[in-house]
Scaffold this active site. Structure first.
Site, short mmCIF file in Angstrom:
data_model
loop_
_atom_site.label_atom_id
_atom_site.label_comp_id
_atom_site.label_asym_id
_atom_site.label_seq_id
_atom_site.Cartn_x
_atom_site.Cartn_y
_atom_site.Cartn_z
N ASP A 43 0.80 -1.10 -0.11
CA ASP A 43 0.16 0.08 0.04
C ASP A 43 0.83 1.16 0.01
O ASP A 43 2.24 1.19 0.02
CB ASP A 43 -1.02 -0.01 1.19
CG ASP A 43 -0.26 -0.34 2.35
OD1 ASP A 43 1.14 0.11 2.53
OD2 ASP A 43 -0.76 -0.77 3.48
N ASP A 51 1.61 5.03 1.79
CA ASP A 51 1.11 5.82 2.83
C ASP A 51 1.72 7.38 2.33
O ASP A 51 3.18 7.47 1.99
CB ASP A 51 2.02 5.39 3.87
CG ASP A 51 1.45 4.03 4.58
OD1 ASP A 51 0.23 4.20 4.92
OD2 ASP A 51 2.18 3.21 4.72
N ASP A 76 9.50 3.67 13.06
CA ASP A 76 10.17 2.51 14.04
C ASP A 76 11.71 2.53 13.37
O ASP A 76 12.50 2.81 13.96
CB ASP A 76 9.18 1.44 13.89
CG ASP A 76 8.71 0.97 12.53
OD1 ASP A 76 9.17 1.72 11.57
OD2 ASP A 76 7.99 0.27 12.61
P1 ATP Z 1 3.93 -2.96 5.29
O1 ATP Z 1 2.88 -2.03 4.64
O2 ATP Z 1 4.63 -3.33 3.89
O3 ATP Z 1 3.42 -4.06 5.91
P2 ATP Z 1 4.99 -0.60 6.27
O4 ATP Z 1 6.21 -0.14 6.72
O5 ATP Z 1 4.36 0.29 5.37
O6 ATP Z 1 4.88 -2.02 5.77
P3 ATP Z 1 2.76 0.24 7.94
O7 ATP Z 1 2.16 -0.67 9.01
O8 ATP Z 1 1.87 0.21 6.63
O9 ATP Z 1 4.00 -0.41 7.58
O10 ATP Z 1 3.05 1.32 8.36
C1 ATP Z 1 3.52 2.49 7.56
C2 ATP Z 1 4.77 3.38 8.20
O11 ATP Z 1 4.26 3.89 9.50
C3 ATP Z 1 5.87 2.27 8.57
O12 ATP Z 1 6.82 2.41 7.55
C4 ATP Z 1 6.57 3.25 10.02
O13 ATP Z 1 7.29 4.47 9.34
C5 ATP Z 1 5.30 3.91 10.28
N1 ATP Z 1 4.88 2.93 11.42
C6 ATP Z 1 3.96 1.99 11.40
N2 ATP Z 1 3.71 1.67 12.48
C7 ATP Z 1 4.63 1.77 13.62
C8 ATP Z 1 5.11 1.58 14.74
N3 ATP Z 1 4.21 0.69 15.70
N4 ATP Z 1 5.81 2.36 15.36
C9 ATP Z 1 6.62 3.11 14.55
N5 ATP Z 1 6.29 3.68 13.38
C10 ATP Z 1 5.58 2.84 12.78
MG MG Z 2 2.28 0.12 4.69
#
Ligand code: ATP
Ligand code: MG
Length: 396
Positions: free
Chosen positions: A17, A19, A94
């Protein structure tokens, strides 16, 4: 764009996805896009609709407004709802590789924390002090494992060192959130590696305590082999583009605890089906305290378990009834898994494989033969008691 999409694009992978972050307030975003809805009460977000797609647009988050932040006694952040600048937003993220911002204006990647370097080296490194960051949000430990398994990245020594000691902090996380994370962890196409890593870092026991206990009591490869096979199949299905159902995996995780509880009940003289029903109910009641899954998932799991006992009844009416059961397919797949890993009779599994595709005449013959075998077996005196692992639908 920020986070997983930038990280994945840099690896040449298709992002799950996108963001989007901006310095515009949600209200300003709404003015720009006609198809926009604002969500969230504490932290407002804009959802922009493009046909069936929803793009989540967040305003940069601030970090310095402590007045609006309640920190739980064990360091967990309970609330963050302050808008800020991109420089502040970065500290909310994170891992350094998740804190890369792709600027669509000049196509540059904005990196405040050395994320590009870590990305190139394949390293997952928490931004800031690991103990503080895990305390703020213990789910970050699970995220570390998820990304390490999915991307093949290594967790930085400083970011991994504290994990086993801090794993118990997951107890404080709402069980519904943990269930969401469990789905992301195991319905990812990398369930096998994820499982191994979760166990390695002592995180698995926080998610599935009863399963973890049964793994510690392992005998002759049970239930490890069965679980490994279940996870392997899940990965295979996902990589072939097939769907996977959460209840099947959950049923696999809890199968051994259910079996051993049911065995106890059988010893106490309870009827087979009742023993399994009760064991199922108890196992689910215990598990939802850790990972709260919906009721329908629990019901489906129970059906998969209790149907196992019905595979050995191969008389005409019962066999057809089982075949017509809405949960037959899942229960049959479960039987195959058990048969492949020594928990059920392969001949029985094979019989059902053939029976479901046979024409009526062939089915008739198969039923007759099975009934004959059943009679012969009943006439023969029992040689040895059934092994404990084979209390259901097994070599009888
Ligand atoms: P994917 O969508 O591929 O699972 P992602 O890194 O995009 O991985 P998301 O859960 O969509 O993960 O979160 C988007 C972004 O928001 C992350 O890349 C991170 O920068 C931030 N983020 C999400 N969850 C957390 C958390 N628990 N603590 C700190 N930052 C977070
Ligand atoms: Mg994501």
């Amino acid at each position: 764009m920020v986070g997983g999409c930038v990280r994945d694009l840099l690896l040449g992978r298709e992002p799950k996805d996108f963001d989007v972050v901006t310095d515009a307030s949600p209200e300003e975003v709404k003015k720009v896009f006609r198809n926009c809805r604002l969500i969230g009460r504490r932290f407002r977000l804009a959802h922009v609709f493009f046909g069936r797609e929803i793009i989540e647009v967040a305003t940069f988050r601030g970090s310095d407004d402590f007045a609006n932040e309640r920190v739980h006694e064990n360091g967990r952040l309970l609330r963050d709802n302050v808008f800020g600048s991109i420089e502040e937003d970065v500290w909310r993220r994170d891992f350094t590789v998740n804190a890369l911002y792709y600027n669509i204006r000049d196509f540059s990647v904005v990196d405040y924390v050395g994320g590009m370097e870590d990305h190139q080296a394949g390293i997952l490194k928490l931004i800031g002090d690991p103990v503080t960051r895990y305390r703020e949000d213990p789910v970050r430990m699970l995220r570390a494992i998820r990304f390490a398994a999915k991307l093949g990245f290594k967790i930085h020594p400083e970011s991994e060192r504290e994990i086993p000691d801090m794993a118990n902090l997951l107890e404080n996380i709402p069980s519904a959130r943990l269930y969401d994370e469990v789905l992301k962890l195991f319905i990812s196409g990398y369930a096998v590696q994820t499982f191994e890593m979760l166990r390695h870092y002592d995180l698995f026991s926080a998610l599935f305590p009863a399963t973890d206990l049964s793994l510690q009591l392992e005998t002759d490869g049970f239930p490890r082999l069965f679980l490994a096979k279940a996870l392997e199949n899940t990965d295979l299905r996902i990589n072939e583009g097939k769907s996977v159902t959460p209840y099947f995996l959950m049923a696999a995780f809890l199968w051994e605890p259910v079996q051993s509880a049911a065995k106890e009940k059988l010893k106490q003289g309870k009827h087979g089906a009742i023993a399994y029903q009760e064991a199922a109910r108890e196992a689910i009641r215990f598990q939802v305290k850790h990972t709260a899954f919906p009721k329908r998932v629990g019901l489906a799991m129970t059906e998969v378990w209790t149907l196992q006992g019905r595979f050995s009844h191969r008389s005409g009416v019962r066999a057809y009834k089982l075949l017509g059961h809405p949960r037959f397919r899942a229960a049959y797949d479960f039987l195959l898994l058990r048969a492949e890993t020594g928990g059920a009779d392969p001949e029985l599994a094979d019989w059902w494989t053939k029976f479901q595709v046979a024409n009526q005449a062939e089915q008739g013959k198969m039923l007759k033969k099975a009934a004959g075998q059943h009679r012969n077996k009943r006439r023969r005196p029992k040689k040895s008691p059934k092994s404990s692992k084979q209390s259901i639908a097994t070599k009888d």
